[in-house]
Design a protein around this motif. Structure first.
Motif, mmCIF file in Angstrom:
data_model
loop_
_atom_site.group_PDB
_atom_site.id
_atom_site.type_symbol
_atom_site.label_atom_id
_atom_site.label_comp_id
_atom_site.label_asym_id
_atom_site.label_seq_id
_atom_site.Cartn_x
_atom_site.Cartn_y
_atom_site.Cartn_z
ATOM 1 N N MET A 164 21.522 8.858 -28.477
ATOM 2 C CA MET A 164 22.816 9.310 -27.974
ATOM 3 C C MET A 164 22.888 9.072 -26.472
ATOM 4 O O MET A 164 23.028 9.982 -25.675
ATOM 5 C CB MET A 164 22.999 10.800 -28.293
ATOM 6 N N THR A 165 22.718 7.816 -26.076
ATOM 7 C CA THR A 165 22.751 7.460 -24.665
ATOM 8 C C THR A 165 24.102 6.854 -24.343
ATOM 9 O O THR A 165 24.518 5.880 -24.977
ATOM 10 C CB THR A 165 21.623 6.460 -24.338
ATOM 11 N N LEU A 166 24.781 7.417 -23.383
ATOM 12 C CA LEU A 166 26.111 6.948 -23.015
ATOM 13 C C LEU A 166 25.968 5.824 -21.985
ATOM 14 O O LEU A 166 26.240 5.987 -20.799
ATOM 15 C CB LEU A 166 26.940 8.107 -22.463
ATOM 16 N N THR A 167 25.534 4.664 -22.455
ATOM 17 C CA THR A 167 25.191 3.563 -21.560
ATOM 18 C C THR A 167 26.386 3.039 -20.771
ATOM 19 O O THR A 167 26.244 2.693 -19.597
ATOM 20 C CB THR A 167 24.551 2.397 -22.337
ATOM 21 N N ASN A 168 27.570 2.987 -21.377
ATOM 22 C CA ASN A 168 28.734 2.469 -20.650
ATOM 23 C C ASN A 168 29.044 3.324 -19.438
ATOM 24 O O ASN A 168 29.236 2.808 -18.332
ATOM 25 C CB ASN A 168 29.969 2.402 -21.560
ATOM 26 N N TRP A 169 29.100 4.643 -19.630
ATOM 27 C CA TRP A 169 29.428 5.509 -18.499
ATOM 28 C C TRP A 169 28.279 5.591 -17.511
ATOM 29 O O TRP A 169 28.484 5.729 -16.326
ATOM 30 C CB TRP A 169 29.883 6.881 -18.970
ATOM 31 N N ARG A 170 27.043 5.496 -17.991
ATOM 32 C CA ARG A 170 25.916 5.468 -17.053
ATOM 33 C C ARG A 170 26.059 4.266 -16.113
ATOM 34 O O ARG A 170 25.818 4.369 -14.920
ATOM 35 C CB ARG A 170 24.587 5.408 -17.793
ATOM 36 N N GLN A 171 26.465 3.119 -16.660
ATOM 37 C CA GLN A 171 26.663 1.922 -15.829
ATOM 38 C C GLN A 171 27.829 2.119 -14.866
ATOM 39 O O GLN A 171 27.740 1.760 -13.693
ATOM 40 C CB GLN A 171 26.911 0.700 -16.711
ATOM 41 N N HIS A 172 28.923 2.696 -15.358
ATOM 42 C CA HIS A 172 30.096 2.924 -14.500
ATOM 43 C C HIS A 172 29.741 3.780 -13.289
ATOM 44 O O HIS A 172 30.116 3.452 -12.165
ATOM 45 C CB HIS A 172 31.230 3.625 -15.263
ATOM 46 N N VAL A 173 29.048 4.892 -13.515
ATOM 47 C CA VAL A 173 28.816 5.823 -12.410
ATOM 48 C C VAL A 173 27.737 5.333 -11.453
ATOM 49 O O VAL A 173 27.585 5.893 -10.374
ATOM 50 C CB VAL A 173 28.517 7.272 -12.881
ATOM 51 N N GLN A 174 27.017 4.303 -11.830
ATOM 52 C CA GLN A 174 26.038 3.736 -10.902
ATOM 53 C C GLN A 174 26.688 2.683 -10.005
ATOM 54 O O GLN A 174 26.049 2.145 -9.117
ATOM 55 C CB GLN A 174 24.849 3.171 -11.678
ATOM 56 N N GLN A 175 27.956 2.403 -10.249
ATOM 57 C CA GLN A 175 28.710 1.478 -9.419
ATOM 58 C C GLN A 175 29.583 2.282 -8.454
ATOM 59 O O GLN A 175 29.606 3.501 -8.488
ATOM 60 C CB GLN A 175 29.625 0.604 -10.290
ATOM 61 N N GLN A 176 30.323 1.564 -7.636
ATOM 62 C CA GLN A 176 31.310 2.215 -6.767
ATOM 63 C C GLN A 176 32.446 2.704 -7.653
ATOM 64 O O GLN A 176 33.069 1.919 -8.361
ATOM 65 C CB GLN A 176 31.835 1.206 -5.741
ATOM 66 N N LEU A 177 32.704 3.995 -7.645
ATOM 67 C CA LEU A 177 33.746 4.559 -8.491
ATOM 68 C C LEU A 177 35.114 4.304 -7.869
ATOM 69 O O LEU A 177 35.314 4.520 -6.684
ATOM 70 C CB LEU A 177 33.533 6.059 -8.681
ATOM 71 N N GLY A 178 36.030 3.847 -8.714
ATOM 72 C CA GLY A 178 37.373 3.556 -8.238
ATOM 73 C C GLY A 178 38.431 4.266 -9.068
ATOM 74 O O GLY A 178 38.126 5.070 -9.945
ATOM 75 N N GLN A 179 39.685 3.931 -8.806
ATOM 76 C CA GLN A 179 40.810 4.561 -9.491
ATOM 77 C C GLN A 179 40.745 4.323 -10.999
ATOM 78 O O GLN A 179 41.055 5.205 -11.785
ATOM 79 C CB GLN A 179 42.139 4.031 -8.927
ATOM 80 N N GLU A 180 40.319 3.122 -11.415
ATOM 81 C CA GLU A 180 40.259 2.827 -12.849
ATOM 82 C C GLU A 180 39.293 3.769 -13.570
ATOM 83 O O GLU A 180 39.563 4.225 -14.673
ATOM 84 C CB GLU A 180 39.854 1.372 -13.100
ATOM 85 N N HIS A 181 38.174 4.090 -12.924
ATOM 86 C CA HIS A 181 37.214 5.014 -13.539
ATOM 87 C C HIS A 181 37.803 6.421 -13.623
ATOM 88 O O HIS A 181 37.614 7.122 -14.612
ATOM 89 C CB HIS A 181 35.904 5.029 -12.746
ATOM 90 N N GLN A 182 38.511 6.807 -12.578
ATOM 91 C CA GLN A 182 39.149 8.124 -12.578
ATOM 92 C C GLN A 182 40.185 8.197 -13.690
ATOM 93 O O GLN A 182 40.253 9.188 -14.420
ATOM 94 C CB GLN A 182 39.805 8.391 -11.221
ATOM 95 N N ASP A 183 40.982 7.146 -13.839
ATOM 96 C CA ASP A 183 41.996 7.117 -14.902
ATOM 97 C C ASP A 183 41.343 7.207 -16.276
ATOM 98 O O ASP A 183 41.823 7.923 -17.153
ATOM 99 C CB ASP A 183 42.845 5.843 -14.809
ATOM 100 N N MET A 184 40.233 6.487 -16.474
ATOM 101 C CA MET A 184 39.530 6.523 -17.754
ATOM 102 C C MET A 184 38.967 7.913 -18.028
ATOM 103 O O MET A 184 38.994 8.388 -19.157
ATOM 104 C CB MET A 184 38.405 5.487 -17.775
ATOM 105 N N SER A 185 38.476 8.569 -16.984
ATOM 106 C CA SER A 185 37.851 9.881 -17.176
ATOM 107 C C SER A 185 38.882 10.954 -17.510
ATOM 108 O O SER A 185 38.540 11.999 -18.035
ATOM 109 C CB SER A 185 37.058 10.290 -15.929
ATOM 110 N N ASP A 186 40.158 10.689 -17.218
ATOM 111 C CA ASP A 186 41.220 11.647 -17.534
ATOM 112 C C ASP A 186 41.640 11.586 -19.000
ATOM 113 O O ASP A 186 42.359 12.449 -19.475
ATOM 114 C CB ASP A 186 42.457 11.392 -16.653
ATOM 115 N N ASN A 187 41.190 10.573 -19.717
ATOM 116 C CA ASN A 187 41.551 10.390 -21.122
ATOM 117 C C ASN A 187 40.357 10.801 -21.985
ATOM 118 O O ASN A 187 39.277 10.231 -21.861
ATOM 119 C CB ASN A 187 41.902 8.910 -21.355
ATOM 120 N N TRP A 188 40.552 11.783 -22.854
ATOM 121 C CA TRP A 188 39.441 12.299 -23.671
ATOM 122 C C TRP A 188 38.765 11.215 -24.494
ATOM 123 O O TRP A 188 37.571 11.270 -24.733
ATOM 124 C CB TRP A 188 39.933 13.423 -24.590
ATOM 125 N N LYS A 189 39.529 10.220 -24.944
ATOM 126 C CA LYS A 189 38.939 9.176 -25.790
ATOM 127 C C LYS A 189 38.232 8.095 -24.979
ATOM 128 O O LYS A 189 37.514 7.281 -25.532
ATOM 129 C CB LYS A 189 40.013 8.546 -26.681
#
Length: 106
Positions: free
Chosen positions: A17-42
């Motif tokens: 149960m490793t959330l590899t996609n989000w682990r990769q996202h948060v190891q990068q520079q976080l931008g508006q697109e990541h914030q928008d994605m995090s606001d959507n439960w799915k």
């Protein structure tokens, strides 16, 4: 009545149960697109776990209170661009025995 079938496949899934996609996202520079994605439960970290489990989210009420809390905390961490906090929350989401409300009470 909810029936939970336990199998070796379920055990393997829980171990991976490793959330590899989000682990990769948060190891990068976080931008508006990541914030928008995090606001959507799915699409947030909870959403990645839902996909790994092969389920679909019909209502936030289907999630356990702990999963909902972590989902909100993750969204806040993303808004604050706090990579370290986001990684901590991802780890907590990965370690939850279940994110589903109806599976807590059986």
């Amino acid at each position: 009545m909810v029936r939970v079938f336990y199998s070796q496949k379920t055990e393997d899934l829980i171990e991976k149960m490793t959330l590899t996609n989000w682990r990769q996202h948060v190891q990068q520079q976080l931008g508006q697109e990541h914030q928008d994605m995090s606001d959507n439960w799915k699409m947030c970290a909870i959403g990645e776990r839902i996909k790994i489990e092969g389920k679909d989210l019909e209502s936030i009420k289907d999630l356990s209170p702990e999963a909902i809390r972590l989902g909100y905390e993750f969204s806040v961490a993303m808004q604050e661009k706090d990579n370290e906090k986001a990684l901590e929350i991802i780890t907590k989401i990965e370690q939850l025995p279940t994110i589903w409300r109806n599976e807590i009470n059986g």
